[in-house]
Design a protein around this motif. Structure first.
Motif, PDB file in Angstrom:
ATOM      1  N   TRP A  27     -34.038 -33.602  39.038  1.00 20.30           N
ATOM      2  CA  TRP A  27     -34.431 -32.685  38.593  1.00 20.30           C
ATOM      3  C   TRP A  27     -35.681 -31.985  39.373  1.00 20.30           C
ATOM      4  CZ3 TRP A  27     -39.780 -31.113  37.456  1.00 20.30           C
ATOM      5  CH2 TRP A  27     -39.769 -29.923  36.657  1.00 20.30           C
ATOM      6  N   PHE A  28     -36.626 -32.682  40.011  1.00 20.63           N
ATOM      7  CA  PHE A  28     -37.834 -31.970  40.877  1.00 20.63           C
ATOM      8  C   PHE A  28     -36.812 -31.762  41.933  1.00 20.63           C
ATOM      9  CE2 PHE A  28     -40.772 -32.454  43.867  1.00 20.63           C
ATOM     10  CZ  PHE A  28     -42.022 -31.698  43.296  1.00 20.63           C
ATOM     11  N   HIS A  29     -36.085 -32.425  42.569  1.00 23.49           N
ATOM     12  CA  HIS A  29     -35.471 -32.004  43.976  1.00 23.49           C
ATOM     13  C   HIS A  29     -34.533 -30.728  43.835  1.00 23.49           C
ATOM     14  CE1 HIS A  29     -32.901 -32.057  47.732  1.00 23.49           C
ATOM     15  NE2 HIS A  29     -31.858 -32.040  46.707  1.00 23.49           N
ATOM     16  N   TRP A  31     -35.123 -28.545  41.334  1.00 26.39           N
ATOM     17  CA  TRP A  31     -35.808 -27.478  40.831  1.00 26.39           C
ATOM     18  C   TRP A  31     -36.585 -26.933  42.264  1.00 26.39           C
ATOM     19  CZ3 TRP A  31     -41.530 -27.590  40.866  1.00 26.39           C
ATOM     20  CH2 TRP A  31     -41.970 -26.250  40.165  1.00 26.39           C
ATOM     21  N   ARG A  32     -36.914 -27.755  43.069  1.00 24.22           N
ATOM     22  CA  ARG A  32     -37.959 -27.250  44.281  1.00 24.22           C
ATOM     23  C   ARG A  32     -36.739 -26.624  45.376  1.00 24.22           C
ATOM     24  NH1 ARG A  32     -42.930 -27.379  46.148  1.00 24.22           N
ATOM     25  NH2 ARG A  32     -42.404 -28.386  47.985  1.00 24.22           N
ATOM     26  N   THR A  40     -30.162 -28.283  38.099  1.00 27.59           N
ATOM     27  CA  THR A  40     -31.565 -28.502  37.616  1.00 27.59           C
ATOM     28  C   THR A  40     -31.441 -28.504  36.302  1.00 27.59           C
ATOM     29  OG1 THR A  40     -32.405 -26.755  39.367  1.00 27.59           O
ATOM     30  CG2 THR A  40     -33.807 -27.387  37.636  1.00 27.59           C
TER      31      THR A  40
END
Length: 135
Positions: A27-29, A31-32, A40
């Motif tokens: 998710w973080f990857h 999202w960034r 996401t």
């Protein structure tokens, strides 16, 4: 007789924890890199489901008490007095189940323990007779 508790195995809890971390990292990857895109949202859903699974695995337990059995799974708790349980059985692939006096069957939640060992432990617990002190 003292209380005997069967909880989710440590290996199973760590496996679910690893999946939760993996989905959160995904998710973080995404999202960034692409903002709130399709991937996401997919990893958001996966991370939330894994987190619910982790909470469930931490709360899940089967407790054999002197007067009955307590079964916790997820956010539910059920207590069955010893006199309401007729028998216990297990079948390959279906897990452990209790036969109740009203004829219904209650399937116990999976804790990662050997089904045959859990069945034998519950069977011994059912057959145990409490010794009473005279007087």
């Amino acid at each position: 007789m003292t209380q005997v508790v069967f909880r989710t195995t440590r290996f199973f809890r760590w496996w679910i924890f690893g999946a939760t971390i993996l989905f959160a990292a995904g998710w973080f990857h995404f999202w960034r890199s692409e903002g709130m895109g399709t991937w996401t949202w997919c990893f958001t859903l996966l991370a939330l489901l894994a987190l619910l699974g982790l909470i469930d695995s931490l709360r899940r337990r089967i407790a054999l008490m002197p007067d009955g059995i307590e079964i916790r799974s997820g956010f539910r708790r059920r207590f069955l007095p010893r006199v309401e349980i007729l028998a216990v059985t297990w079948e390959g692939g279906s897990g452990v189940a209790l036969k109740l006096v009203d004829g219904r069957w209650l399937k116990l939640p999976e804790t990662g323990h050997n089904s045959q060992a859990l069945t034998n432990h519950i069977r011994t617990w059912l057959q145990a007779r409490e010794t009473r002190r005279p007087g």
